[in-house]
Motif scaffolding. Structure first.
Motif, mmCIF file in Angstrom:
data_model
loop_
_atom_site.group_PDB
_atom_site.id
_atom_site.type_symbol
_atom_site.label_atom_id
_atom_site.label_comp_id
_atom_site.label_asym_id
_atom_site.label_seq_id
_atom_site.Cartn_x
_atom_site.Cartn_y
_atom_site.Cartn_z
ATOM 1 N N GLY A 334 -63.390 45.080 12.645
ATOM 2 C CA GLY A 334 -63.322 46.312 13.419
ATOM 3 C C GLY A 334 -64.232 46.257 14.631
ATOM 4 O O GLY A 334 -64.922 45.259 14.862
ATOM 5 N N LEU A 335 -64.237 47.335 15.401
ATOM 6 C CA LEU A 335 -65.002 47.398 16.640
ATOM 7 C C LEU A 335 -65.898 48.626 16.646
ATOM 8 O O LEU A 335 -65.560 49.659 16.071
ATOM 9 C CB LEU A 335 -64.060 47.438 17.845
ATOM 10 N N ALA A 336 -67.034 48.496 17.323
ATOM 11 C CA ALA A 336 -67.996 49.587 17.427
ATOM 12 C C ALA A 336 -68.594 49.591 18.831
ATOM 13 O O ALA A 336 -68.605 48.562 19.510
ATOM 14 C CB ALA A 336 -69.102 49.428 16.378
ATOM 15 N N PRO A 337 -69.102 50.738 19.296
ATOM 16 C CA PRO A 337 -69.730 50.786 20.623
ATOM 17 C C PRO A 337 -70.939 49.859 20.715
ATOM 18 O O PRO A 337 -71.659 49.664 19.732
ATOM 19 C CB PRO A 337 -70.152 52.256 20.766
ATOM 20 N N VAL A 338 -71.150 49.288 21.887
ATOM 21 C CA VAL A 338 -72.318 48.435 22.100
ATOM 22 C C VAL A 338 -73.555 49.311 22.240
ATOM 23 O O VAL A 338 -73.470 50.539 22.333
ATOM 24 C CB VAL A 338 -72.138 47.551 23.355
ATOM 25 N N ASN A 339 -74.717 48.682 22.259
ATOM 26 C CA ASN A 339 -75.964 49.437 22.304
ATOM 27 C C ASN A 339 -76.060 50.330 23.540
ATOM 28 O O ASN A 339 -76.554 51.457 23.465
ATOM 29 C CB ASN A 339 -77.153 48.471 22.264
ATOM 30 N N THR A 341 -73.692 51.856 25.204
ATOM 31 C CA THR A 341 -72.878 53.060 25.030
ATOM 32 C C THR A 341 -73.545 54.033 24.070
ATOM 33 O O THR A 341 -73.485 55.248 24.262
ATOM 34 C CB THR A 341 -71.475 52.687 24.525
ATOM 35 N N ASN A 342 -74.174 53.513 23.034
ATOM 36 C CA ASN A 342 -74.899 54.382 22.103
ATOM 37 C C ASN A 342 -76.116 55.026 22.765
ATOM 38 O O ASN A 342 -76.440 56.193 22.521
ATOM 39 C CB ASN A 342 -75.341 53.588 20.875
ATOM 40 N N ASP A 343 -76.790 54.253 23.619
ATOM 41 C CA ASP A 343 -78.034 54.736 24.212
ATOM 42 C C ASP A 343 -77.818 55.792 25.289
ATOM 43 O O ASP A 343 -78.767 56.506 25.641
ATOM 44 C CB ASP A 343 -78.821 53.563 24.793
ATOM 45 N N VAL A 344 -76.602 55.880 25.849
ATOM 46 C CA VAL A 344 -76.361 56.881 26.898
ATOM 47 C C VAL A 344 -75.934 58.222 26.316
ATOM 48 O O VAL A 344 -75.550 59.129 27.060
ATOM 49 C CB VAL A 344 -75.294 56.396 27.914
ATOM 50 N N GLU A 345 -76.005 58.354 24.999
ATOM 51 C CA GLU A 345 -75.685 59.640 24.388
ATOM 52 C C GLU A 345 -76.643 60.708 24.913
ATOM 53 O O GLU A 345 -77.858 60.517 24.933
ATOM 54 C CB GLU A 345 -75.787 59.548 22.867
ATOM 55 N N GLY A 346 -76.069 61.816 25.351
ATOM 56 C CA GLY A 346 -76.873 62.856 25.968
ATOM 57 C C GLY A 346 -76.957 62.725 27.475
ATOM 58 O O GLY A 346 -77.314 63.677 28.167
ATOM 59 N N VAL A 347 -76.618 61.530 27.984
ATOM 60 C CA VAL A 347 -76.586 61.303 29.433
ATOM 61 C C VAL A 347 -75.150 61.319 29.931
ATOM 62 O O VAL A 347 -74.826 61.983 30.908
ATOM 63 C CB VAL A 347 -77.261 59.961 29.792
ATOM 64 N N LEU A 348 -74.276 60.589 29.232
ATOM 65 C CA LEU A 348 -72.846 60.592 29.512
ATOM 66 C C LEU A 348 -72.118 61.161 28.298
ATOM 67 O O LEU A 348 -72.539 60.929 27.162
ATOM 68 C CB LEU A 348 -72.341 59.173 29.803
ATOM 69 N N PRO A 349 -71.025 61.894 28.497
ATOM 70 C CA PRO A 349 -70.310 62.497 27.359
ATOM 71 C C PRO A 349 -69.626 61.423 26.522
ATOM 72 O O PRO A 349 -69.052 60.464 27.052
ATOM 73 C CB PRO A 349 -69.287 63.416 28.035
ATOM 74 N N ALA A 351 -67.089 60.570 22.936
ATOM 75 C CA ALA A 351 -66.130 61.060 21.947
ATOM 76 C C ALA A 351 -66.692 60.830 20.547
ATOM 77 O O ALA A 351 -67.686 60.117 20.365
ATOM 78 C CB ALA A 351 -64.797 60.345 22.127
ATOM 79 N N PRO A 352 -66.060 61.419 19.518
ATOM 80 C CA PRO A 352 -66.534 61.199 18.141
ATOM 81 C C PRO A 352 -66.574 59.735 17.726
ATOM 82 O O PRO A 352 -67.379 59.353 16.875
ATOM 83 C CB PRO A 352 -65.508 61.988 17.303
ATOM 84 N N ASN A 353 -65.712 58.889 18.323
ATOM 85 C CA ASN A 353 -65.734 57.460 17.982
ATOM 86 C C ASN A 353 -66.792 56.695 18.763
ATOM 87 O O ASN A 353 -66.886 55.471 18.654
ATOM 88 C CB ASN A 353 -64.359 56.826 18.218
ATOM 89 N N GLY A 354 -67.593 57.405 19.566
ATOM 90 C CA GLY A 354 -68.693 56.774 20.272
ATOM 91 C C GLY A 354 -68.374 56.298 21.666
ATOM 92 O O GLY A 354 -69.277 55.847 22.389
ATOM 93 N N ARG A 355 -67.116 56.395 22.091
ATOM 94 C CA ARG A 355 -66.744 55.904 23.425
ATOM 95 C C ARG A 355 -66.922 56.995 24.477
ATOM 96 O O ARG A 355 -66.934 58.187 24.167
ATOM 97 C CB ARG A 355 -65.309 55.383 23.403
ATOM 98 N N ILE A 356 -67.035 56.576 25.723
ATOM 99 C CA ILE A 356 -67.327 57.494 26.820
ATOM 100 C C ILE A 356 -66.068 58.269 27.199
ATOM 101 O O ILE A 356 -64.987 57.702 27.330
ATOM 102 C CB ILE A 356 -67.865 56.711 28.028
ATOM 103 N N ILE A 357 -66.217 59.575 27.379
ATOM 104 C CA ILE A 357 -65.075 60.442 27.691
ATOM 105 C C ILE A 357 -64.770 60.395 29.190
ATOM 106 O O ILE A 357 -65.666 60.551 30.029
ATOM 107 C CB ILE A 357 -65.362 61.892 27.269
#
Length: 378
Positions: A334-339, A341-349, A351-357
């Motif tokens: 499977g696939l997961a967001p890279v670090n 993408t995880n670290d920009v949470e709160g900076v960039l919107p 989605a529930p799957n962790g990807r940028i909206i």
């Protein structure tokens, strides 16, 4: 001004009025300082103390990533970028990989150089590449915080337009024992394929050493592939061809010990594809004596000591309670967001799957006109 309306008499020169004015000025200065301190985030402080490279970035477009999205965008801008504009690509990888052929390189069907293209070839006269990891972004100051892949030195880069094309990474679903190395490998980058190839060769050479027990030979030459997607199925097919051609010629006496097992948690292989293709693949693998286990997942990997074993041994624990010893495990489940993408949470919107909206034009929500996200990161 507020004091003037509320206390009109405080502007006379009496001692009490002068004291009140001094108090109000002190309070105003304190509030202003507190507001400035509050508005400056920890990230802003880090960026402010980090060396800035490349100037203001007024006419610069920055692309993060050299995968399918980043490479093709850079290639498209090679001849269309205006002379007064700059392009800078930032990525820990200095090449693009044609991933559908990655399994072929893992068993030697293709050489690694056949499926890679240096990113610098895709850059025009106004293009530049920096081999580094992007760790954070400050949209307000249009600044990216980067870290060199060689010495972990931090630096900042300014941009006018930013394209996030960082892709995704292998998903281990929070299983702590699934760690790359010592027989367990992912299959997403060139170095993954190179490590798999080396381990396959080492496994056969270890099994060929005189005195190696039959049980240990069976473990060394047991290949477990986790995941039923295109990458896993392609690797299994390539591995079968390798065994029936090269191994049959070079290690004929070890051929009876080879076993290939494919483990998929879902009810079918190649789930996103047509049912006819799923049935064809399952039928083909059965014909080739490949052990396919559906509706079963790997819950962990553990070390164990076998009777008379000479080498460190591992086995996979399955959800049905069975143990599966192996010499090589390829994890492509499977696939997961890279670090980043995880670290920009709160900076960039996100989605529930962790990807940028983004919107339909791949513009990041809330940052239209300055930040885009493309590929698997979006």
């Amino acid at each position: 001004n507020t004091t003037r309306y509320l206390l009109p008499n405080c502007y006379n020169n009496t001692p009490s009025a002068m004291a009140l004015r001094r108090t109000l000025v002190a309070l105003a200065d304190a509030n202003a300082a507190a507001a400035a301190t509050k508005s400056q985030s920890p990230l802003s402080e880090v960026i402010a103390s980090t060396p800035l490279v490349g100037g203001s970035g007024k006419n610069r477009t920055v692309i993060l990533g050299t995968g399918w999205g980043g490479f093709n965008l850079a290639l498209g801008l090679k001849k269309t970028l205006p002379p007064d504009q700059q392009l800078r690509v930032v990525s820990p990888s200095n090449h693009f990989v044609f991933t559908p052929l990655l399994p072929s390189t893992a068993v030697g069907t293709l050489e690694f150089r056949c499926i890679q293209e240096p990113i610098r070839k895709a850059l025009g006269p106004n293009g530049n590449f920096v081999q580094a990891k992007a760790s954070a972004i400050d949209p307000e100051s249009k600044t990216i915080l980067c870290e060199s892949t060689y010495d972990e030195e931090k630096f900042a880069i300014k941009y006018n337009k930013l394209v996030v094309a960082v892709g995704v990474k292998t998903n281990t679903f929070g299983i702590d024992s699934i760690k790359e190395g010592d027989g367990v490998y992912f299959l997403k980058h060139l170095y993954h394929a190179r490590n798999i190839r080396n381990n396959i060769i080492d496994s056969f050479e270890k099994a060929a050493i005189p005195g190696t027990s039959d049980e240990e030979r069976r473990r060394l030459l047991s290949f477990v592939v986790v995941g039923g997607g295109p990458t896993s199925c392609e690797f299994v097919a390539e591995l079968h061809d390798f065994v029936t051609s090269d191994v049959k010629r070079l290690f004929a006496d070890l051929l009876p010990y080879v076993k290939v097992t494919l483990v998929e948690a879902g009810p079918a292989l190649l789930a996103p594809f047509e049912v006819n293709l799923q049935h064809y693949t399952r039928k083909l693998f059965k014909k080739r004596n490949i052990d396919v286990r559906l509706g079963c997942s790997v819950t962990g990997v553990e070390e164990y000591d076998g009777d008379g074993f000479r080498f460190k041994a591992k086995r996979a624990a399955l959800s049905d309670g069975t143990k599966l010893p192996f010499g090589t495990m390829v994890w492509s489940a499977g696939l997961a967001p890279v670090n980043f993408t995880n670290d920009v949470e709160g900076v960039l919107p996100r989605a529930p799957n962790g990807r940028i909206i983004t919107d339909e034009y791949l513009r990041v929500k809330g940052h239209e006109g300055s930040i885009w996200a493309i590929g698997d990161a979006a």
